[in-house]
Design an enzyme around this catalytic site. Structure first.
Site, mmCIF file in Angstrom:
data_model
loop_
_atom_site.group_PDB
_atom_site.id
_atom_site.type_symbol
_atom_site.label_atom_id
_atom_site.label_comp_id
_atom_site.label_asym_id
_atom_site.label_seq_id
_atom_site.Cartn_x
_atom_site.Cartn_y
_atom_site.Cartn_z
ATOM 1 N N ARG A 221 -2.799 -2.327 -3.394
ATOM 2 C CA ARG A 221 -3.913 -1.674 -3.180
ATOM 3 C C ARG A 221 -3.852 -0.319 -4.008
ATOM 4 O O ARG A 221 -3.064 0.423 -3.922
ATOM 5 C CB ARG A 221 -3.955 -1.104 -1.599
ATOM 6 C CG ARG A 221 -5.235 -0.511 -1.408
ATOM 7 C CD ARG A 221 -5.185 -0.050 0.067
ATOM 8 N NE ARG A 221 -6.529 0.447 0.527
ATOM 9 C CZ ARG A 221 -6.921 0.898 1.743
ATOM 10 N NH1 ARG A 221 -6.065 0.708 2.586
ATOM 11 N NH2 ARG A 221 -7.837 1.692 1.921
ATOM 12 N N GLY B 161 -11.924 4.990 10.758
ATOM 13 C CA GLY B 161 -10.692 5.131 11.050
ATOM 14 C C GLY B 161 -10.074 6.401 10.779
ATOM 15 O O GLY B 161 -11.079 7.557 10.836
ATOM 16 N N ASP C 25 -6.575 13.174 16.060
ATOM 17 C CA ASP C 25 -6.618 11.914 16.496
ATOM 18 C C ASP C 25 -7.619 11.772 17.390
ATOM 19 O O ASP C 25 -7.863 12.474 18.329
ATOM 20 C CB ASP C 25 -5.134 11.628 17.050
ATOM 21 C CG ASP C 25 -5.118 10.296 17.395
ATOM 22 O OD1 ASP C 25 -5.984 9.631 17.971
ATOM 23 O OD2 ASP C 25 -3.864 9.530 17.061
ATOM 24 N N GLU D 215 -7.512 -5.648 5.300
ATOM 25 C CA GLU D 215 -7.530 -5.474 3.655
ATOM 26 C C GLU D 215 -6.505 -6.002 3.136
ATOM 27 O O GLU D 215 -6.426 -6.650 1.968
ATOM 28 C CB GLU D 215 -7.556 -3.756 3.457
ATOM 29 C CG GLU D 215 -8.852 -3.231 3.962
ATOM 30 C CD GLU D 215 -8.443 -1.627 4.297
ATOM 31 O OE1 GLU D 215 -7.927 -1.639 5.486
ATOM 32 O OE2 GLU D 215 -8.921 -0.837 3.684
ATOM 33 N N ILE E 257 -10.868 3.450 14.938
ATOM 34 C CA ILE E 257 -11.938 3.869 15.838
ATOM 35 C C ILE E 257 -12.840 2.877 16.082
ATOM 36 O O ILE E 257 -13.352 2.571 17.201
ATOM 37 C CB ILE E 257 -12.582 5.349 15.238
ATOM 38 C CG1 ILE E 257 -11.400 6.444 15.314
ATOM 39 C CG2 ILE E 257 -13.678 5.768 16.385
ATOM 40 C CD1 ILE E 257 -11.931 7.526 14.265
ATOM 41 N N GLY E 258 -13.680 2.165 14.976
ATOM 42 C CA GLY E 258 -14.573 1.194 15.303
ATOM 43 C C GLY E 258 -14.242 0.240 16.143
ATOM 44 O O GLY E 258 -14.923 -0.508 16.766
ATOM 45 N N GLU E 259 -12.868 -0.388 16.020
ATOM 46 C CA GLU E 259 -12.323 -1.505 16.804
ATOM 47 C C GLU E 259 -11.919 -1.223 18.160
ATOM 48 O O GLU E 259 -11.972 -2.105 19.099
ATOM 49 C CB GLU E 259 -11.105 -1.980 16.232
ATOM 50 C CG GLU E 259 -11.471 -2.741 14.569
ATOM 51 C CD GLU E 259 -10.377 -3.115 13.882
ATOM 52 O OE1 GLU E 259 -9.200 -3.422 14.444
ATOM 53 O OE2 GLU E 259 -10.469 -3.268 12.491
ATOM 54 N N ASN E 260 -11.492 0.143 18.269
ATOM 55 C CA ASN E 260 -10.869 0.372 19.582
ATOM 56 C C ASN E 260 -11.568 1.594 20.483
ATOM 57 O O ASN E 260 -11.107 1.751 21.344
ATOM 58 C CB ASN E 260 -9.399 0.757 19.421
ATOM 59 C CG ASN E 260 -8.579 -0.263 18.488
ATOM 60 O OD1 ASN E 260 -8.408 -1.295 19.157
ATOM 61 N ND2 ASN E 260 -8.095 0.102 17.478
ATOM 62 N N GLY F 202 -9.416 7.746 8.015
ATOM 63 C CA GLY F 202 -10.614 7.974 6.715
ATOM 64 C C GLY F 202 -11.761 7.299 7.181
ATOM 65 O O GLY F 202 -11.618 5.983 7.916
ATOM 66 N N HIS G 77 -12.987 2.215 0.586
ATOM 67 C CA HIS G 77 -12.659 1.058 1.579
ATOM 68 C C HIS G 77 -13.158 -0.101 0.848
ATOM 69 O O HIS G 77 -13.715 -0.881 2.034
ATOM 70 C CB HIS G 77 -13.427 1.706 2.864
ATOM 71 C CG HIS G 77 -12.638 2.862 3.727
ATOM 72 N ND1 HIS G 77 -13.417 3.964 3.995
ATOM 73 C CD2 HIS G 77 -11.291 3.296 3.668
ATOM 74 C CE1 HIS G 77 -12.623 5.023 4.389
ATOM 75 N NE2 HIS G 77 -11.385 4.547 4.166
ATOM 76 N N ARG H 213 -11.021 15.403 6.881
ATOM 77 C CA ARG H 213 -11.720 15.645 5.772
ATOM 78 C C ARG H 213 -12.843 15.952 6.261
ATOM 79 O O ARG H 213 -13.742 15.178 7.236
ATOM 80 C CB ARG H 213 -11.840 14.483 4.780
ATOM 81 C CG ARG H 213 -10.481 14.196 4.108
ATOM 82 C CD ARG H 213 -10.462 12.917 3.144
ATOM 83 N NE ARG H 213 -9.745 11.959 4.107
ATOM 84 C CZ ARG H 213 -9.520 10.590 3.707
ATOM 85 N NH1 ARG H 213 -10.390 10.256 2.891
ATOM 86 N NH2 ARG H 213 -8.830 9.659 4.379
ATOM 87 N N ASN I 209 0.749 -1.228 0.157
ATOM 88 C CA ASN I 209 0.065 0.024 0.094
ATOM 89 C C ASN I 209 0.847 1.071 -0.046
ATOM 90 O O ASN I 209 1.426 1.545 1.059
ATOM 91 C CB ASN I 209 -1.078 -0.116 1.243
ATOM 92 C CG ASN I 209 -1.873 1.069 1.306
ATOM 93 O OD1 ASN I 209 -1.993 2.095 0.199
ATOM 94 N ND2 ASN I 209 -2.741 0.934 2.220
HETATM 95 P P1 AMP Z 1 -6.948 3.834 10.969
HETATM 96 O O1 AMP Z 1 -7.019 4.736 10.096
HETATM 97 O O2 AMP Z 1 -7.863 2.708 10.899
HETATM 98 O O3 AMP Z 1 -5.709 3.169 11.522
HETATM 99 O O4 AMP Z 1 -7.529 4.530 12.366
HETATM 100 C C1 AMP Z 1 -7.035 5.606 12.932
HETATM 101 C C2 AMP Z 1 -7.738 6.154 13.955
HETATM 102 O O5 AMP Z 1 -8.203 5.263 15.034
HETATM 103 C C3 AMP Z 1 -7.186 7.453 14.656
HETATM 104 O O6 AMP Z 1 -8.272 8.518 14.595
HETATM 105 C C4 AMP Z 1 -7.080 7.046 16.152
HETATM 106 O O7 AMP Z 1 -7.169 7.959 16.890
HETATM 107 C C5 AMP Z 1 -8.208 5.942 16.258
HETATM 108 N N1 AMP Z 1 -8.188 5.127 17.230
HETATM 109 C C6 AMP Z 1 -6.955 4.329 17.500
HETATM 110 N N2 AMP Z 1 -7.180 3.650 19.019
HETATM 111 C C7 AMP Z 1 -8.091 4.378 19.242
HETATM 112 C C8 AMP Z 1 -8.808 4.213 20.733
HETATM 113 N N3 AMP Z 1 -8.622 3.269 21.753
HETATM 114 N N4 AMP Z 1 -9.987 5.175 20.901
HETATM 115 C C9 AMP Z 1 -10.491 6.084 19.986
HETATM 116 N N5 AMP Z 1 -9.730 6.127 18.920
HETATM 117 C C10 AMP Z 1 -8.599 5.354 18.578
#
Ligand code: AMP
Length: 400
Positions: free
Chosen positions: A100, A217, A290, A386, A336-339, A219, A188, A248, A13
Site C-alpha cells: 500500500r 475510521g 477513539d 483493502e 466506525i462505519g462498520e461497528n 482516518g 482511501h 485531524r 502496509n
Molecule cells: P479504523 O481506522 O478503520 O481501524 O477504525 C478505527 C476507529 O473505529 C476508532 O476510532 C474506533 O474507535 C472505531 N470503532 C471501532 N469499533 C467501534 C464501535 N463499536 N463503535 C464506534 N466506533 C468504533
C-alpha cells in the site's frame, strides 16, 4: 494473461514504527486468492511486538520481538520476511509482495510492478505525503535489497480518484499552483475500489448507480461513485481535508493557519504536528481520539465531538449527492462505519430529507448488510478489505 504458479502473496502496509501484513494463498488453477494469515509488527524502535492470526482467527503469534529490535522498519523487515516464510509450507512459496503506497501523484492511476525508476518517482513524491510516503518507499527498498528476486507491486491510495473531473478536483487558487499539482488527490482509494468491486459482485444494479461511500475510521473520508468510478471525494491535497477525524481537523478556514503562525509563533512543523495529531475528535473533546471512548463519555466535550462528527459526515454526504446529481445508495465502511450503529443512526437522522431512513433493529444487528427501511434509499454496511484489493491487483499484474 498467463497463470502464475501456486504460492503465497504478501501484502504490506508499512508505517514509521509498525508494519501491517497479510499473507494470501493464490491457487494455481483459477488464480483465486484466499486469506492465509495476517497480523502486525508494532512498537518497532521501542518494544517490538508481533501478533498474527490465521484466517480462522486463531492466534499464530503473540510474541515480543524486543530481542530483535532493529530500531527501524527497514532494518527489521528482513527478519519479518524470514518469520513469514518459516510459516509457509513447502508447496506455498512466496511469489510476490504488494504494497500500500499512499501517493501515486498525478500520473500513477493504477497499480504497477515496482522497478528502480518507479522507486525513484515514488521517492520524489514524498513532499506530497511527508509522513507516510517515505515509510512506504523505505519498506519497498528494504524488501528489494533482501529479496531482489521477489516481484513487488505498488498500489496507490490516490489512484482510484484520478477520474475526478476538474469541477470537483480544482481548488480556487492561482492557476500556476494548480498547474504545479496543488489539486484534490483524495485518499482511501483502495477501500473505495473494494466497495465498488463488492457492489459489482453482489448488487450489480446498485453498482451502476450513484453511490456515496462513507469510509469512517480513525482516518475518515467519503467518496461519490458513479458506475463504480470516483467523481468526487472529501479528502483533498492531503489527508487533512474533509470531515473531522480521530486527530485531524477536516476542512477548516485556512485563515486560522495564518493567524496561528502570526500570533502564536507556530512554524510549519508546529502546524503539521497540530493538524495531524492534536485536532479532530481528540481536539474537540480533549478526552480521546477513539470513537468508543467518546460514545461512552457524557462530558460536554465528548458530546460535542460526537455531534460534530455525525453532522459533518451528513453534510458531506449531501454535498457528494450534489456532485452525483442524486443518490441511489449509501454505504458505511471502516472501523466506525462498520461497528458504530449510534453514529450511523445520527448521520442518517440528519439525511431524512433526502429519503434516507434506517431500520433501527437492522442497524443495531451486527452483520446485517442492508440497514434501511424498505421505502428508504438503500443504506448498507459493507466491511472494507483493502488488503484483498492489493492482493488482487498484485495477482493480476504478476500474471500479466
Ligand atoms: P479504523 O481506522 O478503520 O481501524 O477504525 C478505527 C476507529 O473505529 C476508532 O476510532 C474506533 O474507535 C472505531 N470503532 C471501532 N469499533 C467501534 C464501535 N463499536 N463503535 C464506534 N466506533 C468504533
Amino acid at each position: 494473461m498467463t497463470d502464475i504458479k501456486k504460492g503465497a502473496l504478501l501484502v504490506l502496509n508499512s508505517g514509521s514504527s509498525s508494519v501491517k501484513f497479510t499473507v494470501f494463498q493464490v491457487g494455481d488453477a483459477d488464480q483465486k486468492i484466499a486469506l492465509y494469515f495476517g497480523g502486525q509488527l508494532d512498537g518497532i524502535g521501542s518494544s517490538a511486538h508481533l501478533k498474527v492470526k490465521t484466517a480462522a482467527k486463531e492466534l499464530l503469534a503473540d510474541d515480543s520481538w524486543e530481542h530483535l529490535d532493529q530500531g527501524t522498519v527497514p532494518a527489521i523487515l528482513p527478519h519479518l520476511l524470514e518469520w513469514i516464510e518459516s510459516k509457509l509450507p513447502a508447496d506455498l512459496p512466496l511469489i510476490g509482495a504488494g504494497h500500500r503506497v499512499v501517493h501515486g501523484g498525478e500520473t500513477f492511476d493504477k497499480p504497477m510492478l515496482i522497478t528502480d525508476e518507479i522507486i525513484e518517482k515514488l521517492t520524489s513524491l514524498a513532499p506530497l505525503a511527508p509522513l507516510h510516503q517515505p515509510q512506504n518507499v523505505a519498506a519497498i527498498k528494504a524488501l528489494a535489497a533482501s529479496r531482489p528476486d521477489l516481484p513487488q507491486v505498488a498500489c496507490y491510495d490516490t489512484a482510484f480518484h484520478r477520474t475526478i473531473p476538474a469541477i470537483n478536483g480544482t481548488f480556487a487558487i492561482p492557476k500556476e499552483y494548480t498547474d504545479a499539482g496543488v489539486t484534490r488527490y483524495g485518499f482511501h482509494g483502495l477501500s473505495y475500489e473494494y466497495i465498488a468491486y463488492n457492489l459489482r459482485q453482489n448488487k450489480p444494479d446498485l453498482a451502476k448507480g450513484k453511490v456515496v461511500v462513507a469510509h469512517l475510521g480513525s482516518g475518515a473520508s467519503l467518496a461519490a461513485l458513479q458506475d463504480g468510478v470516483s467523481i468526487d471525494t472529501s479528502m483533498g491535497f492531503s489527508a487533512l481535508d474533509g470531515i473531522p477525524m480521530g486527530t485531524r481537523p477536516g476542512s477548516m478556514d485556512p485563515g486560522v493557519l495564518i493567524y496561528l503562525m502570526r500570533e502564536h509563533n507556530m512554524d510549519v512543523d508546529d502546524l503539521e504536528k497540530m493538524l495531524y495529531y492534536k485536532c479532530g475528535i481528540l481536539g474537540i473533546s480533549d478526552i480521546s481520539n477513539d470513537m468508543r471512548d467518546i460514545e461512552e463519555n457524557q462530558e460536554p466535550g465528548a458530546v460535542l465531538a460526537l455531534d460534530i462528527f455525525c453532522q459533518r459526515t451528513a453534510k458531506q454526504i449531501a454535498s457528494l449527492a450534489v456532485s452525483l446529481g442524486g443518490i441511489d445508495a449509501l454505504v458505511f465502511t471502516a472501523g466506525i462505519g462498520e461497528n458504530g450503529p449510534i453514529i450511523r443512526d445520527k448521520v442518517c437522522a440528519d439525511l431524512a430529507f433526502m429519503g434516507i431512513k434506517l431500520d433501527a433493529e437492522k442497524n443495531d444487528t451486527r452483520g446485517v448488510e442492508l440497514i434501511s427501511t424498505e421505502e428508504s434509499v438503500p443504506v448498507m454496511v459493507i466491511p472494507t478489505d483493502e488488503e484483498f484489493m492489493i492482493a488482487q491487483h498484485a495477482v493480476n499484474i504478476l500474471s500479466a
